[in-house]
Design an enzyme around this catalytic site. Structure first.
Site, PDB file in Angstrom:
ATOM      1  N   SER A   1       0.772  -1.126   0.081  1.00  0.00           N
ATOM      2  CA  SER A   1      -0.128   0.082  -0.163  1.00  0.00           C
ATOM      3  C   SER A   1       0.909   1.260  -0.036  1.00  0.00           C
ATOM      4  CB  SER A   1      -0.887  -0.058   1.167  1.00  0.00           C
ATOM      5  OG  SER A   1      -0.865   1.194   2.284  1.00  0.00           O
ATOM      6  N   LYS A   2       0.330   2.087  -0.820  1.00  0.00           N
ATOM      7  CA  LYS A   2       1.108   3.439  -0.862  1.00  0.00           C
ATOM      8  C   LYS A   2       1.397   4.270   0.378  1.00  0.00           C
ATOM      9  CE  LYS A   2      -1.566   6.047  -3.469  1.00  0.00           C
ATOM     10  NZ  LYS A   2      -2.443   6.294  -4.675  1.00  0.00           N
ATOM     11  N   ARG A   3       0.513   4.130   1.246  1.00  0.00           N
ATOM     12  CA  ARG A   3       0.350   4.494   2.637  1.00  0.00           C
ATOM     13  C   ARG A   3       1.408   3.895   3.482  1.00  0.00           C
ATOM     14  NH1 ARG A   3      -4.667   4.748   5.697  1.00  0.00           N
ATOM     15  NH2 ARG A   3      -3.169   5.504   7.251  1.00  0.00           N
TER      16      ARG A   3
END
Length: 483
Positions: free
Chosen positions: A241-243
């Site tokens: 995930s990007k986050r």
RNA sequence: GGUCCCAUCGUCUAGUGGCCUAGGACAUCACCCUCUCAAGGUGGAGGCACGGGUUCGAAUCCCGUUGGGACUGCCA
């Protein structure tokens, strides 16, 4: 028969994700396998709220940096809205679509006891007039099943009964991903849709749409063959995930990964070249790659392994190329590109290209990332060595032998011939007079001069640093003990 | 919850019914090399999730169980 036409269709909502890079890579393999294969780039930017123009350039340049260059495009999905609108109209007229006035809350409320998953089709037969606030939904067949021809997983069959009447166009009239993507793929004559596994569940909807479009418009286009790549996961085995996870290709470039190492590593996620050798050139991958051989299960993105591979690629670089590749980190002011988040701790005035060139071969075989170079050579270019206090304490501060050795070195080094071999011999002798082996004897010297316990070979370092600076640093270390 | 996908060393994978005493790579451990650290070399430990079938024979085929994942948006 013309060659395969594949497309890479990123949505510009952030940096270039390694998972996207892997998808692009596998698409690119298929295109490059045929003399007339086409690798098309389409920016799917129809969600204005989440897209930013700067991301588009970033993604394209990162993609090019990795070595993938589009044969067609870059196209903007937002440039095709007329075609999307026409598709909506055709589908609506042919009764494939119906207006739905339900709000999100109402849809949610209706989910309670329905038999079909998701929306229950409440508006399907209510003849709701089209107008503000009405989205357009697809009249999904209640009978039969839809088959996704997937090269990796085989035929994936989904009963139409479990496919809800999904929204195809917003109440604004604009087509949503499912439709826009299909319309564009049809127009672009895409033959192979190669994308992440997260798209598998909505592929039956897209096939339904594809066939409806062929029927409604009379423009019959062959449904493409699909290949859904297993997702890339983190240590918790969740989709990258990007986050949470470090996924930006740009950040790997900043750290000093080589494109060849990244693409080679990515090729190993879900696939592997023949034989026992994993470090293989892209040309070999292109030759051997087959979608049918791609693995079915999620792959852990292992930074350690990628770093190791990167080290191998760095070590095999000819010196000139290594020097050139490392410029953004050691002398960014003389480089046409520089990492965004790091600059060397030394100034252009203090940097000495000749010294760097001399020590470079010894550094080259010791780093896994180009960014690691900085810490390894900083003592050459900094006026004062960057002291590691713990190391100083251990090898000099609390070690009388270390202090004695430095004092003696001050005298001997003042006159010894200044070459690595003679410095080496002199240090052996210095150590012997104190009953220290070379391992012990070099420690205080290294710390005094480089500020660290580890680094490039010491005697070459001394030679290139020079007599004056070496003696100065030994004196400073001794002064530090005294005071 | 529902739909779908998946399951070989810690990790990425090879393996497509007998070549498997399951191969390689990263990580890990030991030793060698060695001025530190790396690199390199040698060696070690470590796996077919479980249970039923099918078959002369299964990591490989089938079923089930368990476990994991993706999706479940008027995002893409």
């Amino acid at each position: 028969m013309s060659g395969p036409r594949v497309r890479f269709a990123p949505s510009p909502t952030g940096y270039f994700h390694v998972g996207s890079a892997r998808t692009a890579l596998f698409n690119w393999f298929i295109a490059r396998q045929s003399a007339d294969g086409v690798f098309l780039l389409r920016i799917e930017d129809t969600d204005a709220e989440r897209n930013r123009e700067e991301w588009v350039d970033g993604i394209i340049s990162a993609m090019h940096w990795l070595g993938f260059v589009e044969d067609e495009g870059p196209f903007r999905q937002s440039d095709n809205t007329a075609a999307h609108d026409a598709a909506v109209t055709a589908l609506l007229e042919a009764w494939y679509l119906y207006p739905c006035a339900c709000t999100a809350d109402e849809v949610q409320a209706r989910k309670g006891d329905n038999k079909t998953p998701g929306y229950d089709g409440f508006c399907r037969d209510r003849a709701v007039p089209r107008g503000p606030g009405t989205a357009l939904r697809f009249r999904t067949p209640r009978e039969g099943a839809t088959t996704v021809p997937d090269l990796i997983r085989g035929d994936v069959v989904t009963s139409n009964a479990v496919i809800e009447d999904f929204v195809v166009a917003r109440s604004s009239g604009a087509a949503l991903f499912a439709l826009a993507n299909v319309v564009d793929d049809r127009n672009d004559r895409i033959t192979h849709v190669i994308r992440g596994e997260e798209h598998l569940p909505n592929t039956p909807k897209q096939i339904l749409l594809w066939e409806a479009l062929s029927a409604a418009t009379g423009n019959v286009v062959q449904v493409p063959v699909y290949a859904h790549l297993p997702v890339l996961v983190n240590e918790q085995r969740k989709k990258l995930s990007k986050r949470r996870d470090p996924v930006a290709v740009e950040s790997y470039r900043d750290q000093g990964y080589l494109p060849a190492a990244i693409t080679n590593y990515l090729s190993l996620l879900g696939w592997s070249p023949r034989g026992d050798e994993e470090k293989v050139p892209l040309s070999t991958c292109i030759e051997q790659f087959r979608l049918e051989d791609v693995s079915h299960s999620p792959a852990f993105f292992d930074l350690k392994k990628m770093a190791h591979l990167n080290g191998e690629y760095i070590r095999e670089l000819p010196l000139e190329e290594f020097l050139e590749a490392s410029a953004p980190w050691v002398s960014p002011w003389a480089s046409n590109w520089q990492p965004t988040d790091r600059t060397p701790p030394w100034t252009a005035a203090d940097f000495d290209g000749d010294t760097w060139r001399r020590i470079a071969p010894l550094v080259q075989e010791r780093v896994a990332l180009l960014g690691d170079i900085v810490e390894m050579v900083d003592f050459f270019f900094l006026p004062v060595a960057p002291f590691d206090e713990a190391a100083f304490d251990k090898t000099i501060g609390r070690d009388e032998n270390g202090q004695a050795l430095l004092s003696n070195a001050l005298e001997v080094f003042a006159t010894v011939e200044w070459t690595a071999p003679t410095l080496h011999q002199a240090t052996v002798a210095l150590g012997e007079s104190l009953g220290l082996n070379l391992r012990k004897a070099q420690a205080p010297l290294r710390c005094a001069v480089t500020g660290r316990t580890v680094g490039p070979p010491l005697f070459e370092s001394l030679e290139y640093l020079g007599r004056d600076r070496t003696l100065t640093r030994i004196r400073e270390a001794l002064a530090k003990v005294a005071g």
